[in-house]
Design an enzyme around this catalytic site. Structure first.
Site, PDB file in Angstrom:
ATOM      1  N   ASP A   1       0.401  -1.097  -0.245  1.00 16.11           N
ATOM      2  CA  ASP A   1       0.192   0.205   0.267  1.00 16.11           C
ATOM      3  C   ASP A   1       1.012   1.448   0.451  1.00 16.11           C
ATOM      4  O   ASP A   1       1.621   1.186   0.856  1.00 16.11           O
ATOM      5  CB  ASP A   1      -1.055  -0.189   1.017  1.00 16.11           C
ATOM      6  CG  ASP A   1      -2.246   1.357   0.814  1.00 16.11           C
ATOM      7  OD1 ASP A   1      -2.930   0.879  -0.125  1.00 16.11           O
ATOM      8  OD2 ASP A   1      -2.061   2.139   1.589  1.00 16.11           O
ATOM      9  N   SER A   2       0.501   2.581  -1.124  1.00 13.81           N
ATOM     10  CA  SER A   2       1.271   3.231  -1.332  1.00 13.81           C
ATOM     11  C   SER A   2       0.807   4.757  -1.322  1.00 13.81           C
ATOM     12  O   SER A   2      -0.699   4.487  -1.226  1.00 13.81           O
ATOM     13  CB  SER A   2       2.545   3.440  -2.160  1.00 13.81           C
ATOM     14  OG  SER A   2       1.699   2.951  -3.712  1.00 13.81           O
TER      15      SER A   2
ATOM     16  N   TYR B   1       1.349  10.009  -9.326  1.00 14.79           N
ATOM     17  CA  TYR B   1       1.406  11.594  -9.238  1.00 14.79           C
ATOM     18  C   TYR B   1       2.945  11.627  -9.920  1.00 14.79           C
ATOM     19  O   TYR B   1       3.088  13.114  -9.240  1.00 14.79           O
ATOM     20  CB  TYR B   1       1.742  11.835  -7.425  1.00 14.79           C
ATOM     21  CG  TYR B   1       0.532  12.010  -6.272  1.00 14.79           C
ATOM     22  CD1 TYR B   1       0.138  13.211  -6.814  1.00 14.79           C
ATOM     23  CD2 TYR B   1       0.019  10.877  -6.623  1.00 14.79           C
ATOM     24  CE1 TYR B   1      -1.950  12.711  -5.829  1.00 14.79           C
ATOM     25  CE2 TYR B   1      -1.528  10.765  -5.699  1.00 14.79           C
ATOM     26  CZ  TYR B   1      -1.982  12.217  -5.462  1.00 14.79           C
ATOM     27  OH  TYR B   1      -3.489  12.329  -4.774  1.00 14.79           O
ATOM     28  N   ASP B   2       3.405  11.024 -10.646  1.00 14.69           N
ATOM     29  CA  ASP B   2       5.064  11.217 -11.175  1.00 14.69           C
ATOM     30  C   ASP B   2       5.552  12.290 -12.362  1.00 14.69           C
ATOM     31  O   ASP B   2       6.555  12.551 -11.153  1.00 14.69           O
ATOM     32  CB  ASP B   2       5.415   9.455 -11.861  1.00 14.69           C
ATOM     33  CG  ASP B   2       5.681   7.977 -11.161  1.00 14.69           C
ATOM     34  OD1 ASP B   2       5.981   8.629  -9.736  1.00 14.69           O
ATOM     35  OD2 ASP B   2       5.869   7.169 -11.624  1.00 14.69           O
TER      36      ASP B   2
HETATM   37  P1  IMP Z   1      -2.122   1.806  -3.809  1.00 17.59           P
HETATM   38  O1  IMP Z   1      -1.071   1.576  -2.944  1.00 17.59           O
HETATM   39  O2  IMP Z   1      -2.255   1.592  -5.105  1.00 17.59           O
HETATM   40  O3  IMP Z   1      -3.248   1.936  -2.957  1.00 17.59           O
HETATM   41  O4  IMP Z   1      -1.657   3.595  -4.396  1.00 17.59           O
HETATM   42  C1  IMP Z   1      -2.270   4.558  -4.348  1.00 17.59           C
HETATM   43  C2  IMP Z   1      -2.035   5.972  -4.688  1.00 17.59           C
HETATM   44  O5  IMP Z   1      -0.856   6.276  -4.198  1.00 17.59           O
HETATM   45  C3  IMP Z   1      -1.889   5.558  -6.281  1.00 17.59           C
HETATM   46  O6  IMP Z   1      -2.936   6.153  -7.000  1.00 17.59           O
HETATM   47  C4  IMP Z   1      -0.769   6.894  -7.028  1.00 17.59           C
HETATM   48  O7  IMP Z   1      -2.264   7.615  -6.473  1.00 17.59           O
HETATM   49  C5  IMP Z   1       0.014   6.812  -5.625  1.00 17.59           C
HETATM   50  N1  IMP Z   1       1.528   6.384  -5.642  1.00 17.59           N
HETATM   51  C6  IMP Z   1       1.949   4.861  -4.942  1.00 17.59           C
HETATM   52  N2  IMP Z   1       2.852   5.158  -5.781  1.00 17.59           N
HETATM   53  C7  IMP Z   1       3.244   5.866  -6.375  1.00 17.59           C
HETATM   54  C8  IMP Z   1       4.431   5.948  -7.584  1.00 17.59           C
HETATM   55  O8  IMP Z   1       4.975   5.081  -7.197  1.00 17.59           O
HETATM   56  N3  IMP Z   1       4.170   7.305  -8.136  1.00 17.59           N
HETATM   57  C9  IMP Z   1       3.179   7.973  -8.243  1.00 17.59           C
HETATM   58  N4  IMP Z   1       2.401   8.128  -7.761  1.00 17.59           N
HETATM   59  C10 IMP Z   1       2.030   6.264  -7.149  1.00 17.59           C
END
Ligand code: IMP
Length: 204
Positions: free
Chosen positions: A77-78, A162-163
């Site tokens: 999760d990020s 957001y890259d």
């Molecule tokens: P999830 O981990 O798939 O729930 O992603 C969470 C959200 O964080 C994504 O939809 C992006 O908006 C943002 N995000 C996570 N990792 C990245 C990345 O490596 N680059 C750009 N945006 C990111």
């Protein structure tokens, strides 16, 4: 005969169908595990991420997939933490604009909220928590972070999320190759840490 001697790789279901994420999981953990996507494991689910931290959400996803898929599972999760916004959008990164996964609207909202914030105060970081769960109850959680800053406009058209408005080590994430990004990204760091921890477990 040699083949016969090889230890069979343990199956590890990734709690995602995102092709980009799966590529990264396979690159970093594929030697140790037989990495399969949710789809390949026959799991069709939209898991509700209602945790308040990245770690909680990763655990929720990994547990769900382990239970339904009946084998070890890994989830990540990020998100993005912006200092001038008190850490927002954080766990709400994917739905900052109010809808899930509208990257363009998310970027527009973030740029607007940082309109009058000078360069030195635009510090931010991408965060990734990864969680691996096993059927014997063992849980491994790791975190990777990538420090950077929020640009004032979009740069390049690579990457996702957001890259286009994030820069680390002087490099806008929308302008670098996926290999360059893996080498310094939050997810790359978290998965390499996970790989190390899993080596310890497997040789125990
Ligand atoms: P999830 O981990 O798939 O729930 O992603 C969470 C959200 O964080 C994504 O939809 C992006 O908006 C943002 N995000 C996570 N990792 C990245 C990345 O490596 N680059 C750009 N945006 C990111």
């Amino acid at each position: 005969r040699q083949k016969h001697m090889e230890k069979q790789k343990m199956r590890l279901i990734v709690a995602s169908n995102n092709a980009n994420k799966l590529r990264e999981f396979r690159e970093i953990l594929g030697e140790q595990f037989d990495i399969v996507s949710m789809r390949e494991a026959g799991i069709d689910a939209d898991i509700e991420e209602n945790g308040t931290t990245f770690e909680e959400n990763a655990l929720i996803k990994a547990n769900y997939v382990m239970n339904v898929g009946n084998s070890a599972a890994i989830a990540d999760d990020s998100g993005l933490e912006v200092d001038a916004l008190g850490g927002a959008p954080g766990v709400y990164s994917a739905r900052y604009c109010g809808r899930h996964g509208d990257d363009e609207a998310n970027i527009d909202k973030l740029l607007k909220n940082l309109e009058n914030v000078p360069k030195e105060k635009r510090t931010a970081r991408f965060v990734c928590a990864a969680c691996c769960v096993f059927s014997d109850g063992k849980i491994i959680t790791v975190r990777g972070e990538c420090e950077g800053e929020i640009l004032t406009e979009r740069h390049g058209n690579g990457g996702f999320g957001y890259d286009p408005i994030f820069m680390a080590n002087g490099k806008p994430f929308g302008e670098i190759t996926s290999e360059e990004k893996d080498a310094m990204s939050h997810r790359g760091k978290a998965l390499r840490l996970m790989s190390e921890q899993l080596k310890n477990i497997i040789t125990e």
